[in-house]
Structure formats: C-alpha cells, structure tokens
Motif scaffolding. Structure first.
Motif, PDB file in Angstrom:
ATOM      1  N   ARG A 101       1.269   7.103  -6.475  1.00 35.45           N
ATOM      2  CA  ARG A 101       0.273   8.165  -6.664  1.00 35.45           C
ATOM      3  C   ARG A 101       0.869   9.536  -6.372  1.00 35.45           C
ATOM      4  O   ARG A 101       0.606  10.509  -7.091  1.00 35.45           O
ATOM      5  N   LEU A 161      -6.199   2.013  -6.031  1.00 29.57           N
ATOM      6  CA  LEU A 161      -4.810   2.481  -6.096  1.00 29.57           C
ATOM      7  C   LEU A 161      -4.033   1.855  -7.258  1.00 29.57           C
ATOM      8  O   LEU A 161      -2.882   2.200  -7.491  1.00 29.57           O
ATOM      9  N   LEU A 170       0.859   4.251  -2.732  1.00 30.77           N
ATOM     10  CA  LEU A 170       0.695   5.664  -2.381  1.00 30.77           C
ATOM     11  C   LEU A 170       1.882   6.497  -2.860  1.00 30.77           C
ATOM     12  O   LEU A 170       1.711   7.658  -3.260  1.00 30.77           O
ATOM     13  N   SER A 211       0.833  -1.210   0.000  1.00 30.87           N
ATOM     14  CA  SER A 211       0.000   0.000   0.000  1.00 30.87           C
ATOM     15  C   SER A 211       0.862   1.252   0.000  1.00 30.87           C
ATOM     16  O   SER A 211       0.547   2.242  -0.669  1.00 30.87           O
TER      17      SER A 211
END
Length: 301
Positions: free
Chosen positions: A212, A268, A209, A205
C-alpha cells in the motif's frame, strides 16, 4: 505403534511446509488409518478417528484445508460407518486440491501482468507453483523473498527455487521498506480465508502495508477450499513456536512470543485469485454461511 500414529508424530514436528503439503501429509495419515483400522468395530474406528482429527487440527489450527479435510472424513465415515467412505472422500479431496492448484496458477499468470519483480513471504505451494509457471513467460523475472521468521519458511522456498534456476533475492524480514519499492507486485498464499480476514504467515500484514505504501498490488492466491467461517479460528489456538524452535540464543528468563500466523484484513488485499479467477467478499460470505454447521461439529472434536 501403528504406522498412522508415526506419521502423525512426523506431522506434529513439521514447522515449515505450506498448507498444501500439510494437507497431503494429513491425507496420507487418514488413508493409513483407514487401512489399519478396517477390521475394527465401527465404534472403535469413530472414537479413534475423533482422536487423530483432534491432534491434526491442533497441529495446524490456522489452516482451513485441514478443517475441511477433517470434517469431510468424519462426515463421510458417519454415512455408512465404513473406512471405504473415508478413502473415497480422500481421493476426491486430493483431486480437487490438485485441480485447484492448476486453475489458480493459470488465472494468476494471466492476471498478474507486467510484474518483472514480485515480492513474497513464507512457503506457499500455490505461490511456488505460480512462480515456476510465471518465470516461463518472463525472461527477466525476479522474486524477492523474506526469510519469514520465526519459522524461516522463506529460506526454505528460496532453496527450492534456486534449484529450479529462478532469479531470486533473499532478504531479512525487517528490510521490506528498503526493497519493497523494487517490487512491481506482491503475491502471498493463504492458510485460511474468512469473511473479514485471511490467515497467513506472520509478517504478511507488513507486506500488505508495504504494498500500500508503494502503491503496488497485493494479491492472495487462495482456493475456495480454504474458506471457513471466522468463528472457527479462535485467537488462543494460534500456532506458536517454542523458545528452542525459534531461537535457542534467547535466555529462558526473557518473556517472548513467537506466533507463526496472523490475521490480515481483506481491506488490504487487491484481489484474491481463486479457481474461478477472482474470489469476492460476497462469494466468501456465501460459502462461509454454508459451512456454519462445521462450527458446531468442531466443538465435539
């Protein structure tokens, strides 16, 4: 002790292999089981089959390949009550697994273009296969890998890629926001894919992130064999390392948790690259609904 029991103990101790390698080891257990139990009664074979299936699932409760493998062996044996059906199923499963790996790699090489530097985490057979093939088409290619605590699977991958002369950089997990901007794309594997999330090594995760934050694509290499209904994965069954396995330096009086896997929201993900090129949410939902009966079978294991 029977040989398949010895192999099962070895699997239970495996803390670093990717889902594809784990699946191959589990296949070997079932094949050895079929050979050693061939002369036993149907009832004894079935009862023992359920026992080893339970142990294999508990060894890797977050890996969809394991669920597909276990369910397939049980259903195959139930058709005629012979171990030959288990062997035939395993042979087909291994062929599908190998074909899947090659198809996913070919699509990934075509889709992930102009990415001289790729970031990844953990040890994934699919990602390793892709990196090996991708490097053949990109002379200046580099891969940045984080150590992947608590199991250090990233270090394992780095060692194997170094032996293949892949240009790589190994970094601590905590440094992705320092090195993430260097990456042109991020690529990870998947231990399971559901309608809402995919499951992979803890830390995935954070990588998503980081992708992103720096506006980089985040790709998941995931076979259709890894699709499972989300209900299969119970939060309480997440695999965790013991204190001794994670870091013996930690005092036993200190509360700690060391989960090895986590759920990453599909929102995501830029694209899931599968055997047909891209795995859409609609395709995942359709396959998951077809496997809903496995949720009930799991209750008996």
């Amino acid at each position: 002790m029977k040989k398949y029991e010895s192999l099962l103990i070895q699997l239970e101790k495996d803390k670093s292999s990717g889902s594809i390698d784990i699946a191959h080891k589990a296949c070997n257990i079932f094949l050895t089981f079929a050979d050693e139990m061939d002369e036993c009664s149907e009832k004894n074979i079935y009862n023992e089959l359920l026992k080893i299936s339970t142990r294999i699932i508990n060894t890797q409760p977050d890996m969809a390949l394991i669920y597909n493998l276990v369910f397939g062996c049980i259903e195959s044996f139930g058709k005629n009550g012979t171990t030959k059906d288990i062997v035939n199923y395993i042979d087909n499963f291994i062929n599908s697994l190998n074909n899947s790996l090659n198809l996913i790699t070919n699509h990934a090489v075509k889709i992930i273009k102009r990415a001289p530097t790729i970031g990844t985490i953990s040890y994934s057979g699919s990602v390793k296969h892709f990196i090996m093939e991708y490097s053949k088409h990109n002379d200046s290619f580099q891969v940045i890998i984080s150590e992947s605590s608590p199991g250090d699977e990233g270090i394992h991958l780095a060692h194997e890629l170094q032996l293949k002369n892949i240009n790589l950089l190994l970094i601590p997990d905590s440094c992705w926001f320092i090195y993430g901007e260097r990456c042109d794309a991020f690529v990870v594997g998947a231990d399971a894919i559901t309608e809402e999330f995919f499951i992979n090594k803890a830390g995935s995760s954070v990588l998503a992130l980081v992708a992103r934050a720096f506006r980089r694509p985040f790709y998941v290499l995931g076979s259709k064999l890894k699709i499972m209904p989300k209900q299969v994965f119970q939060q309480g069954r997440v695999k965790r390392l013991t204190n001794e396995e994670w870091n013996p330096k930690i005092d036993d009086s200190i509360p700690y948790e060391a989960p090895m896997f986590e759920r990453v929201p599909l929102e995501l993900v830029t694209r899931i690259i599968a055997e047909d090129g891209m795995l859409t949410r609609e395709m995942i939902m359709k396959k998951a609904s077809m496997l809903s009966n496995l949720v009930e079978l799991l209750k008996n294991i």
